[in-house]
Write a protein that holds these residues in place. Sequence first.
Motif, mmCIF file in Angstrom:
data_model
loop_
_atom_site.group_PDB
_atom_site.id
_atom_site.type_symbol
_atom_site.label_atom_id
_atom_site.label_comp_id
_atom_site.label_asym_id
_atom_site.label_seq_id
_atom_site.Cartn_x
_atom_site.Cartn_y
_atom_site.Cartn_z
ATOM 1 N N THR A 24 0.857 -1.187 0.000
ATOM 2 C CA THR A 24 0.000 0.000 0.000
ATOM 3 C C THR A 24 0.890 1.234 0.000
ATOM 4 O O THR A 24 1.808 1.334 0.803
ATOM 5 C CB THR A 24 -0.906 0.025 1.242
ATOM 6 O OG1 THR A 24 -1.694 -1.156 1.263
ATOM 7 C CG2 THR A 24 -1.809 1.235 1.240
ATOM 8 N N GLU A 28 -1.093 7.129 0.461
ATOM 9 C CA GLU A 28 -2.531 6.932 0.272
ATOM 10 C C GLU A 28 -3.303 7.553 1.430
ATOM 11 O O GLU A 28 -2.949 7.408 2.587
ATOM 12 C CB GLU A 28 -2.853 5.446 0.161
ATOM 13 C CG GLU A 28 -4.305 5.187 -0.119
ATOM 14 C CD GLU A 28 -4.577 3.775 -0.588
ATOM 15 O OE1 GLU A 28 -5.745 3.403 -0.570
ATOM 16 O OE2 GLU A 28 -3.643 3.070 -0.959
ATOM 17 N N HIS A 41 -10.256 2.393 5.474
ATOM 18 C CA HIS A 41 -10.136 2.768 4.065
ATOM 19 C C HIS A 41 -11.382 3.551 3.666
ATOM 20 O O HIS A 41 -12.484 3.218 4.091
ATOM 21 C CB HIS A 41 -9.988 1.508 3.199
ATOM 22 C CG HIS A 41 -9.629 1.822 1.791
ATOM 23 N ND1 HIS A 41 -10.574 2.107 0.847
ATOM 24 C CD2 HIS A 41 -8.427 1.904 1.177
ATOM 25 C CE1 HIS A 41 -9.976 2.353 -0.304
ATOM 26 N NE2 HIS A 41 -8.664 2.239 -0.126
ATOM 27 N N LEU A 79 -6.006 -2.271 2.270
ATOM 28 C CA LEU A 79 -4.757 -1.696 2.774
ATOM 29 C C LEU A 79 -3.814 -2.792 3.268
ATOM 30 O O LEU A 79 -3.513 -2.869 4.459
ATOM 31 C CB LEU A 79 -5.048 -0.723 3.919
ATOM 32 C CG LEU A 79 -5.937 0.470 3.601
ATOM 33 C CD1 LEU A 79 -6.376 1.165 4.880
ATOM 34 C CD2 LEU A 79 -5.214 1.429 2.679
ATOM 35 N N LYS A 93 -1.896 -4.920 -9.340
ATOM 36 C CA LYS A 93 -2.602 -4.294 -8.218
ATOM 37 C C LYS A 93 -4.105 -4.305 -8.477
ATOM 38 O O LYS A 93 -4.578 -3.912 -9.520
ATOM 39 C CB LYS A 93 -2.117 -2.866 -8.017
ATOM 40 C CG LYS A 93 -2.764 -2.219 -6.828
ATOM 41 C CD LYS A 93 -2.043 -1.020 -6.365
ATOM 42 C CE LYS A 93 -2.835 -0.439 -5.218
ATOM 43 N NZ LYS A 93 -2.038 0.088 -4.203
#
Length: 95
Positions: A24, A28, A41, A79, A93
């Motif tokens: 991650t 972010e 998240h 995450l 991803k």
Amino acid sequence: MKKRTIVLLIIAIIILFIPVVDKTSQSERVIIDNSTREIIHPDCFDEKKHSNWIDEVTFNNALNNKEYLVRDTCSKEKLPIGKTSIFNRMFLKKD
């Protein structure tokens, strides 16, 4: 010349597949619940019950500086913590 090219190609392939980058991104943006010290998240925000004492920070800040934890399963899927290869990060991803 041919040996040098082969050696450089092998090195490039090794670099692509060795786990060296975070799963991650550290930049972010995530939501933190300060009362439960939990990382949420943004896609999982509506599913999770949370207090009114929330904030938005980077994943790195929440995990390393504040030492909050990812607890619910939705956020754990979005995450992941740990290292992965550059190839996996760029091409495999999940969105």
